[in-house]
Design an enzyme around this catalytic site. Sequence first.
Site, PDB file in Angstrom:
ATOM      1  N   GLY A  71     -32.737 -11.076  -5.348  1.00 55.53           N
ATOM      2  CA  GLY A  71     -33.100  -9.774  -4.793  1.00 55.53           C
ATOM      3  C   GLY A  71     -31.915  -8.825  -4.778  1.00 55.53           C
ATOM      4  O   GLY A  71     -32.049  -7.629  -5.065  1.00 55.53           O
ATOM      5  N   THR A  72     -30.756  -9.348  -4.467  1.00 58.14           N
ATOM      6  CA  THR A  72     -29.551  -8.522  -4.410  1.00 58.14           C
ATOM      7  C   THR A  72     -29.262  -7.903  -5.780  1.00 58.14           C
ATOM      8  O   THR A  72     -28.921  -6.718  -5.871  1.00 58.14           O
ATOM      9  CB  THR A  72     -28.354  -9.388  -3.948  1.00 58.14           C
ATOM     10  OG1 THR A  72     -28.661  -9.922  -2.653  1.00 58.14           O
ATOM     11  CG2 THR A  72     -27.079  -8.564  -3.867  1.00 58.14           C
ATOM     12  N   ASN A 151     -36.222  -6.852   7.238  1.00 57.84           N
ATOM     13  CA  ASN A 151     -36.050  -8.291   7.366  1.00 57.84           C
ATOM     14  C   ASN A 151     -35.740  -8.729   8.795  1.00 57.84           C
ATOM     15  O   ASN A 151     -36.068  -9.828   9.199  1.00 57.84           O
ATOM     16  CB  ASN A 151     -34.948  -8.782   6.411  1.00 57.84           C
ATOM     17  CG  ASN A 151     -33.707  -7.932   6.455  1.00 57.84           C
ATOM     18  OD1 ASN A 151     -33.757  -6.724   6.233  1.00 57.84           O
ATOM     19  ND2 ASN A 151     -32.579  -8.544   6.767  1.00 57.84           N
ATOM     20  N   GLN A 179     -39.096  -8.601   1.584  1.00 56.57           N
ATOM     21  CA  GLN A 179     -39.802  -9.202   2.729  1.00 56.57           C
ATOM     22  C   GLN A 179     -41.298  -8.933   2.703  1.00 56.57           C
ATOM     23  O   GLN A 179     -42.045  -9.516   3.490  1.00 56.57           O
ATOM     24  CB  GLN A 179     -39.215  -8.686   4.055  1.00 56.57           C
ATOM     25  CG  GLN A 179     -37.832  -9.208   4.361  1.00 56.57           C
ATOM     26  CD  GLN A 179     -37.770 -10.709   4.599  1.00 56.57           C
ATOM     27  OE1 GLN A 179     -38.774 -11.366   4.877  1.00 56.57           O
ATOM     28  NE2 GLN A 179     -36.578 -11.271   4.478  1.00 56.57           N
ATOM     29  N   SER A 199     -37.515 -11.168  -4.363  1.00 59.68           N
ATOM     30  CA  SER A 199     -36.675 -12.366  -4.385  1.00 59.68           C
ATOM     31  C   SER A 199     -37.559 -13.603  -4.263  1.00 59.68           C
ATOM     32  O   SER A 199     -38.364 -13.708  -3.335  1.00 59.68           O
ATOM     33  CB  SER A 199     -35.671 -12.330  -3.233  1.00 59.68           C
ATOM     34  OG  SER A 199     -35.007 -13.577  -3.160  1.00 59.68           O
ATOM     35  N   HIS A 201     -36.984 -16.740  -3.461  1.00 56.32           N
ATOM     36  CA  HIS A 201     -36.837 -17.720  -2.372  1.00 56.32           C
ATOM     37  C   HIS A 201     -37.393 -17.239  -1.041  1.00 56.32           C
ATOM     38  O   HIS A 201     -37.432 -17.988  -0.067  1.00 56.32           O
ATOM     39  CB  HIS A 201     -35.376 -18.181  -2.241  1.00 56.32           C
ATOM     40  CG  HIS A 201     -34.431 -17.222  -1.596  1.00 56.32           C
ATOM     41  ND1 HIS A 201     -34.118 -17.292  -0.255  1.00 56.32           N
ATOM     42  CD2 HIS A 201     -33.719 -16.186  -2.099  1.00 56.32           C
ATOM     43  CE1 HIS A 201     -33.231 -16.342   0.040  1.00 56.32           C
ATOM     44  NE2 HIS A 201     -32.973 -15.656  -1.055  1.00 56.32           N
ATOM     45  N   THR A 237     -29.266 -15.888 -20.323  1.00 54.06           N
ATOM     46  CA  THR A 237     -30.342 -16.842 -20.576  1.00 54.06           C
ATOM     47  C   THR A 237     -31.211 -17.002 -19.333  1.00 54.06           C
ATOM     48  O   THR A 237     -30.700 -17.095 -18.221  1.00 54.06           O
ATOM     49  CB  THR A 237     -29.748 -18.205 -20.993  1.00 54.06           C
ATOM     50  OG1 THR A 237     -28.969 -17.984 -22.183  1.00 54.06           O
ATOM     51  CG2 THR A 237     -30.827 -19.231 -21.279  1.00 54.06           C
ATOM     52  N   CYS A 325     -27.242 -13.089   7.276  1.00 50.36           N
ATOM     53  CA  CYS A 325     -26.009 -12.722   6.580  1.00 50.36           C
ATOM     54  C   CYS A 325     -24.935 -12.266   7.556  1.00 50.36           C
ATOM     55  O   CYS A 325     -23.750 -12.385   7.292  1.00 50.36           O
ATOM     56  CB  CYS A 325     -26.268 -11.607   5.597  1.00 50.36           C
ATOM     57  SG  CYS A 325     -27.812 -11.772   4.745  1.00 50.36           S
TER      58      CYS A 325
END
Length: 401
Positions: A71-72, A151, A179, A199, A201, A237, A325
Amino acid sequence: MKRIYLDYNATTPVRPEVLEALLPYYRDQFGNPSSVHWAGRQVAGAVEKAREQVAALINCSPAEIVFVSCGTEADNAALKGTVDALKAKGNHIITTAVEHPAVLETCRYLEKTGCRVTYLPVDADGMLDLDELERAITPETILISVMWANNETGTIFPIEQIGAIARRHGVRFHTDAVQAVGKLAIDVQQCNVDLLAISAHKLGAPKGVGVLYVRRGTRLTQFMHGGHQERNRRAGTHNVAGIVGLGKACELALAERETHAGRVRELRDRLERGIFEKIPNVKLNGHPTERLPNTLNVSFAWIEGESLLLNLDMKGIAASSGSACTSGSLEPSHVLGAMCVEVTLAHSSTRFSLGPDTTGEDVDYVLEVLPPIVQRLRDMSPLYNCRQQESCAGCETLKKL
Ligand SMILES: *Cc1c(COP(=O)(O)O)cnc(C)c1O
């Protein structure tokens, strides 16, 4: 000991169906999707299938999906790529004070390179003022970047209305939907979104994969240089297994989102009601109604969020204070700061974020162990013990809750 995971906004376990779908790509299906031979062709098809699955979830064409590493990266590519591609038009970005660091820190960096950034404030519920957003637009404005849902608090922004404003003024619109995807209905056509970050995950797929949706015709300077992958939009890749897993997670989300959201909302509401019933002097952080169905952020006056987390952890409960974070630092959350939550209350904030595996027993267990922990920590708190003294200004604020 029981283990209860209530930190789904930080990351999610890989869903069993997702793991099942991706495992072959760590075993015999090892090819490089860019290769022309049989081994490459096998996996190229899998990557394209995943592209279709992601596109179906957000209502776009598969060609508009760019696979990235997280996501970042999607946020960085959207912001930096726009600033470079549109530098002839202007250098002004409009965002909010409550974005994830992936957007906020990128904006701070871009300011150093000569951009002007407007950080829109939010009200006490964490909500934006759309008139203020519209007033901030100038002829120099090249991008509006507003997250779909926060988030930390779960507050949901009116993305459809923001998209309409952006369209009316001919300004490009990016949304960090990390989110929101999997939790809310997402339609990039209806909302006039040009760029959108996902993202893997955060929705039951593995870490290390993300998506940047790029509306057809949206010029973006390439962020990664190298091979010709992703139609020259993102070199490197492919993370084939991760991409296959993300595709499967999107397919599941499309089929199950509504039922899951309803169930999770019921459990979250039960947790919320229970906490307010059993514990005095609690404050809800976030919008009372416009909020992600899985998120509950509350402040327990007079106690330190970090001590509460450690005590919950000792009982097997994983929750979070502020965002994952920033925990570990003593800075109160920038999101709660922007909402003008009083500093000591910001320090006592705790986020419970539920997921599809959360059960009623999990919620009942939290409601059983949380009140005595809060009481014990309050009994140890000097502030709590001096709350009867009229002279203490800090206590005056807290008492009003
Ligand atoms: C987690 C998160 C991100 C970052 O995604 P990564 O894949 O972990 O880099 C960005 N924005 C929001 C709102 C998030 O919750």
